[in-house]
Design a protein around this motif. Structure first.
Motif, PDB file in Angstrom:
ATOM      1  N   ASP A  64     -12.517   0.572   4.969  1.00 39.64           N
ATOM      2  CA  ASP A  64     -13.369  -0.524   4.525  1.00 39.64           C
ATOM      3  C   ASP A  64     -13.433  -0.459   2.993  1.00 39.64           C
ATOM      4  O   ASP A  64     -14.105   0.401   2.438  1.00 39.64           O
ATOM      5  CB  ASP A  64     -14.757  -0.382   5.147  1.00 39.64           C
ATOM      6  CG  ASP A  64     -15.734  -1.427   4.669  1.00 39.64           C
ATOM      7  OD1 ASP A  64     -15.333  -2.585   4.486  1.00 39.64           O
ATOM      8  OD2 ASP A  64     -16.912  -1.077   4.462  1.00 39.64           O
ATOM      9  N   ARG A  65     -12.708  -1.338   2.309  1.00 40.37           N
ATOM     10  CA  ARG A  65     -12.591  -1.303   0.852  1.00 40.37           C
ATOM     11  C   ARG A  65     -13.960  -1.347   0.160  1.00 40.37           C
ATOM     12  O   ARG A  65     -14.249  -0.543  -0.714  1.00 40.37           O
ATOM     13  CB  ARG A  65     -11.730  -2.453   0.336  1.00 40.37           C
ATOM     14  CG  ARG A  65     -11.635  -2.492  -1.196  1.00 40.37           C
ATOM     15  CD  ARG A  65     -10.964  -3.754  -1.705  1.00 40.37           C
ATOM     16  NE  ARG A  65      -9.606  -3.890  -1.247  1.00 40.37           N
ATOM     17  CZ  ARG A  65      -8.541  -3.408  -1.873  1.00 40.37           C
ATOM     18  NH1 ARG A  65      -8.690  -2.745  -2.995  1.00 40.37           N
ATOM     19  NH2 ARG A  65      -7.331  -3.603  -1.390  1.00 40.37           N
ATOM     20  N   GLU A  66     -14.793  -2.294   0.577  1.00 42.86           N
ATOM     21  CA  GLU A  66     -16.099  -2.448  -0.073  1.00 42.86           C
ATOM     22  C   GLU A  66     -16.954  -1.192   0.117  1.00 42.86           C
ATOM     23  O   GLU A  66     -17.601  -0.719  -0.815  1.00 42.86           O
ATOM     24  CB  GLU A  66     -16.817  -3.674   0.484  1.00 42.86           C
ATOM     25  CG  GLU A  66     -18.058  -4.033  -0.291  1.00 42.86           C
ATOM     26  CD  GLU A  66     -18.649  -5.356   0.180  1.00 42.86           C
ATOM     27  OE1 GLU A  66     -19.888  -5.395   0.309  1.00 42.86           O
ATOM     28  OE2 GLU A  66     -17.893  -6.312   0.409  1.00 42.86           O
ATOM     29  N   GLY A  67     -16.950  -0.656   1.330  1.00 41.60           N
ATOM     30  CA  GLY A  67     -17.724   0.548   1.606  1.00 41.60           C
ATOM     31  C   GLY A  67     -17.226   1.746   0.814  1.00 41.60           C
ATOM     32  O   GLY A  67     -18.015   2.480   0.207  1.00 41.60           O
ATOM     33  N   LEU A  68     -15.900   1.948   0.791  1.00 42.20           N
ATOM     34  CA  LEU A  68     -15.342   3.086   0.066  1.00 42.20           C
ATOM     35  C   LEU A  68     -15.553   2.935  -1.439  1.00 42.20           C
ATOM     36  O   LEU A  68     -15.821   3.910  -2.139  1.00 42.20           O
ATOM     37  CB  LEU A  68     -13.863   3.270   0.398  1.00 42.20           C
ATOM     38  CG  LEU A  68     -13.222   4.555  -0.131  1.00 42.20           C
ATOM     39  CD1 LEU A  68     -13.972   5.799   0.339  1.00 42.20           C
ATOM     40  CD2 LEU A  68     -11.757   4.635   0.279  1.00 42.20           C
ATOM     41  N   THR A  69     -15.485   1.710  -1.939  1.00 43.32           N
ATOM     42  CA  THR A  69     -15.756   1.469  -3.360  1.00 43.32           C
ATOM     43  C   THR A  69     -17.192   1.851  -3.694  1.00 43.32           C
ATOM     44  O   THR A  69     -17.458   2.486  -4.719  1.00 43.32           O
ATOM     45  CB  THR A  69     -15.486  -0.011  -3.719  1.00 43.32           C
ATOM     46  OG1 THR A  69     -14.109  -0.296  -3.477  1.00 43.32           O
ATOM     47  CG2 THR A  69     -15.830  -0.304  -5.168  1.00 43.32           C
ATOM     48  N   SER A  70     -18.120   1.510  -2.827  1.00 39.48           N
ATOM     49  CA  SER A  70     -19.527   1.857  -3.036  1.00 39.48           C
ATOM     50  C   SER A  70     -19.734   3.368  -2.970  1.00 39.48           C
ATOM     51  O   SER A  70     -20.471   3.944  -3.780  1.00 39.48           O
ATOM     52  CB  SER A  70     -20.398   1.142  -2.001  1.00 39.48           C
ATOM     53  OG  SER A  70     -21.753   1.402  -2.242  1.00 39.48           O
ATOM     54  N   ILE A  71     -19.093   4.021  -2.012  1.00 40.44           N
ATOM     55  CA  ILE A  71     -19.190   5.480  -1.872  1.00 40.44           C
ATOM     56  C   ILE A  71     -18.697   6.163  -3.145  1.00 40.44           C
ATOM     57  O   ILE A  71     -19.400   6.985  -3.743  1.00 40.44           O
ATOM     58  CB  ILE A  71     -18.377   5.962  -0.646  1.00 40.44           C
ATOM     59  CG1 ILE A  71     -19.056   5.521   0.650  1.00 40.44           C
ATOM     60  CG2 ILE A  71     -18.174   7.476  -0.682  1.00 40.44           C
ATOM     61  CD1 ILE A  71     -18.183   5.657   1.893  1.00 40.44           C
ATOM     62  N   VAL A  72     -17.489   5.832  -3.561  1.00 43.25           N
ATOM     63  CA  VAL A  72     -16.907   6.465  -4.747  1.00 43.25           C
ATOM     64  C   VAL A  72     -17.729   6.119  -5.987  1.00 43.25           C
ATOM     65  O   VAL A  72     -18.030   7.001  -6.809  1.00 43.25           O
ATOM     66  CB  VAL A  72     -15.422   6.061  -4.923  1.00 43.25           C
ATOM     67  CG1 VAL A  72     -14.864   6.564  -6.248  1.00 43.25           C
ATOM     68  CG2 VAL A  72     -14.588   6.594  -3.760  1.00 43.25           C
ATOM     69  N   GLY A  73     -18.120   4.851  -6.127  1.00 41.32           N
ATOM     70  CA  GLY A  73     -18.900   4.440  -7.292  1.00 41.32           C
ATOM     71  C   GLY A  73     -20.206   5.197  -7.421  1.00 41.32           C
ATOM     72  O   GLY A  73     -20.573   5.655  -8.507  1.00 41.32           O
ATOM     73  N   ASN A  74     -20.932   5.355  -6.306  1.00 43.00           N
ATOM     74  CA  ASN A  74     -22.192   6.104  -6.336  1.00 43.00           C
ATOM     75  C   ASN A  74     -21.967   7.562  -6.715  1.00 43.00           C
ATOM     76  O   ASN A  74     -22.732   8.135  -7.497  1.00 43.00           O
ATOM     77  CB  ASN A  74     -22.901   6.023  -4.975  1.00 43.00           C
ATOM     78  CG  ASN A  74     -23.826   4.832  -4.866  1.00 43.00           C
ATOM     79  OD1 ASN A  74     -24.749   4.681  -5.648  1.00 43.00           O
ATOM     80  ND2 ASN A  74     -23.565   3.981  -3.890  1.00 43.00           N
TER      81      ASN A  74
END
Length: 176
Positions: A64-74
């Motif tokens: 899930d691109r959006e989810g993984l982007t949020s995980i990494v970003g946080n």
């Protein structure tokens, strides 16, 4: 920068709300993991004294691109916020069996054993002199944990006070 911070806070509240209500859509697609990590690091690229990405260029995973982007970003934001003088981050990823394994390591303030047990609780923030100087609501790691779970994954934390933290995320892959 203030507008960007407000936008980020608003997005965190929306994500948290969707996770709490169980209405967050998980949409898997083939993603270049290195590119996703580089994009997440871009905001902080000139602010880390040391950054290393150890991810094969060819690593593509159905996530899930959006989810993984949020995980990494946080996790990148936390590595930056909770580091003192020398800001250091290393991000590694690889395929382990039929799963994606991602590790984000920093040399920040780290956490003591009692704090590690609470780190994923909503609105919880570590008690240190640094936390009073750092903006935040105590939702970032809660969101990370819940996004990992929503994607069928697991998150582990290794941390030691004054030595830093390593977050290890394992996400199963399925057909996109």
């Amino acid at each position: 920068r203030s507008n960007q911070r407000l936008g980020s806070l608003a997005e965190q509240f929306l994500t948290f709300s969707r996770l709490e209500r169980g209405v967050l859509a998980i949409e898997r697609e083939d993603v270049s993991i290195r590119s996703l990590v580089e994009e997440a690091l871009a905001t902080y690229s000139n602010t880390f004294d040391h950054q290393r990405i150890d991810i094969p260029d060819s690593l593509v995973a159905s996530v899930d691109r959006e989810g993984l982007t949020s995980i990494v970003g946080n996790l990148v934001e936390n590595a930056w916020k909770y580091s003192t003088d020398e800001k250091w981050i290393e991000i590694r990823a690889n395929r382990v069996g039929e799963a994606l394994q991602l590790e984000i390591e920093d040399h920040g303030i780290g956490l003591e054993a009692a704090q590690r047990r609470k780190v994923f609780r909503q609105f919880w923030r570590a008690e240190s002199g640094l936390d009073r100087k750092v903006d935040g609501l105590g939702l970032g790691l809660t969101i990370v944990s819940r996004l990992v779970e929503a994607n069928g994954g697991q998150i582990k934390l290794q941390s030691e006070a004054d030595r830093g933290s390593t977050f290890q995320i394992t996400l199963p892959e399925t057909e996109s």
